[in-house]
Design a protein around this motif. Sequence first.
Motif, short mmCIF file in Angstrom:
data_model
loop_
_atom_site.label_atom_id
_atom_site.label_comp_id
_atom_site.label_asym_id
_atom_site.label_seq_id
_atom_site.Cartn_x
_atom_site.Cartn_y
_atom_site.Cartn_z
N ARG A 88 0.81 -1.22 0.00
CA ARG A 88 0.00 0.00 0.00
C ARG A 88 0.84 1.28 0.00
NH1 ARG A 88 -5.39 -0.73 0.95
NH2 ARG A 88 -6.04 -2.83 1.58
N THR A 89 2.15 1.15 -0.01
CA THR A 89 3.02 2.33 0.00
C THR A 89 2.96 3.04 -1.34
OG1 THR A 89 4.52 1.18 1.52
CG2 THR A 89 5.35 3.15 0.43
N GLN A 90 2.75 4.35 -1.29
CA GLN A 90 2.74 5.14 -2.51
C GLN A 90 4.15 5.59 -2.85
OE1 GLN A 90 0.08 5.68 -4.51
NE2 GLN A 90 -1.06 4.34 -3.12
N PRO A 91 4.61 5.39 -4.07
CA PRO A 91 5.98 5.79 -4.43
C PRO A 91 6.13 7.30 -4.42
CG PRO A 91 4.77 5.08 -6.37
CD PRO A 91 3.90 4.76 -5.19
N LYS A 92 7.36 7.74 -4.12
CA LYS A 92 7.64 9.17 -4.14
C LYS A 92 7.55 9.72 -5.57
CE LYS A 92 8.66 9.64 0.26
NZ LYS A 92 7.89 10.51 1.18
N ASN A 93 8.07 8.95 -6.50
CA ASN A 93 8.03 9.34 -7.91
C ASN A 93 7.60 8.14 -8.74
OD1 ASN A 93 9.24 12.13 -7.84
ND2 ASN A 93 10.90 10.98 -6.88
N LEU A 94 6.49 8.26 -9.46
CA LEU A 94 6.05 7.18 -10.32
C LEU A 94 7.03 6.98 -11.46
CD1 LEU A 94 2.21 7.87 -10.57
CD2 LEU A 94 3.31 5.89 -9.50
N PRO A 95 7.20 5.75 -11.93
CA PRO A 95 8.09 5.52 -13.07
C PRO A 95 7.68 6.37 -14.27
CG PRO A 95 7.45 3.43 -12.06
CD PRO A 95 6.62 4.50 -11.42
N SER A 96 8.67 6.98 -14.90
CA SER A 96 8.39 7.91 -16.01
C SER A 96 8.42 7.24 -17.37
CB SER A 96 9.40 9.06 -15.99
OG SER A 96 10.73 8.55 -16.08
N GLY A 97 8.84 5.98 -17.44
CA GLY A 97 8.91 5.31 -18.72
C GLY A 97 9.35 3.88 -18.57
N GLY A 98 9.43 3.18 -19.70
CA GLY A 98 9.94 1.82 -19.71
C GLY A 98 8.95 0.80 -19.17
N PHE A 99 9.49 -0.36 -18.84
CA PHE A 99 8.69 -1.49 -18.37
C PHE A 99 7.92 -1.16 -17.10
CE2 PHE A 99 8.91 -5.57 -15.80
CZ PHE A 99 7.71 -6.06 -16.29
#
Length: 382
Positions: free
Chosen positions: A145-156
Amino acid sequence: MGKVVLVTGVARQLGARFVAEIRRRPDVDLVVGVDVQPPRGGAAVPERLDDPDAAEYRFAQVDLRRPAIARVIAEHQVDTVVHLNVSATGLGSTGRSAVKESNVIGTMQLLGACQKAPGLRRLVVKSTTGVYGSAPRDPAVFAERTQPKNLPSGGFAKDAVEVEGYVRGFARRRPDVSVTVLRFANIVGPAGDTPLCEYFALPVLPTVLGYDPRLQFVHEDDAVEVLCRAALEPRRGTSNAGTFNVAGEGVLLLSQCARRLGRPTLPLLLPAISWVAGLARQTRMADFSPEQLRLLTHGRVVDTTQLRETFGYVPRYTTAEAFGDFAKGRRPGLLPPERLTAVADRLAGLLAPDARHAPPGTDGPTRPDRPTRPTRPTRHRS
């Protein structure tokens, strides 16, 4: 009637291994493999299974981006779908844009077909811990349930985030279907074929100067077993519906991984290693993507409490054991691990302080191996 399981991505190593294992389960009658091309090369061929009691296997050459997948599900009356076709790399010379289409558009088509299948009861989707990203201000451990600080910006990783969003939407529309999302850490093993395995196969490992990230791994045997348990009915007292992190216990530093492989490291500044990563991609030496570069800079560790307590599975291999089994199947590096260990032990022996401590009240440790100078007798005047 037993279960009819449809598996996507069977042309890859993990998909082929899963098919071979699920066919041995007693409550499975039919397994339908789906991929854009039949298994070949390094992947095991699911048809070749020396077990007379194994479930029947059929292969359907279907591109998930086409609506034909709905016909396959209806024709075989599939009740369980295991979606393993969400991958970081394509088959053959497939480019990044085609991989993204296969991951995202293919998943949308598959979910649309599943929504129209009245007999569907279970959906299992392979995802990745990469959905948490890798950033300098990340928490020490990510829970589900932890929300990431920065969502992945690209790739897989970004593909996996989008896929999980579509799966959540499907779960709301079909509450009668048990949905399981498995976020795997980096999968390794003797036959590992992931981009990170390609990185560890390099003769010299480029690293980011000043960083030694923490990494987690899951053995391919544990990955296959978790997928099998997710596809079948849960054991008493457990639940396989929901989202679960899947990783071996413990962590390894990147420097420890390099020593276990006997690979020397080449610390570089971030701009320089970004150039090296681009060169590696252009020459097809390794799929050194920007998201992998962030992982090798900041690392990532996930919590597996839900896997153990709710899902009811404890991985057989720890992170160190999984990577050790992977290292056994690799060619020896420029610096053999045995020699590295011997040198490290020798240096430790030279640099370690004297184990014999000085007795209380003295200025330093005694040296019984050094002969003491005899004291002269005191002369007394008569």
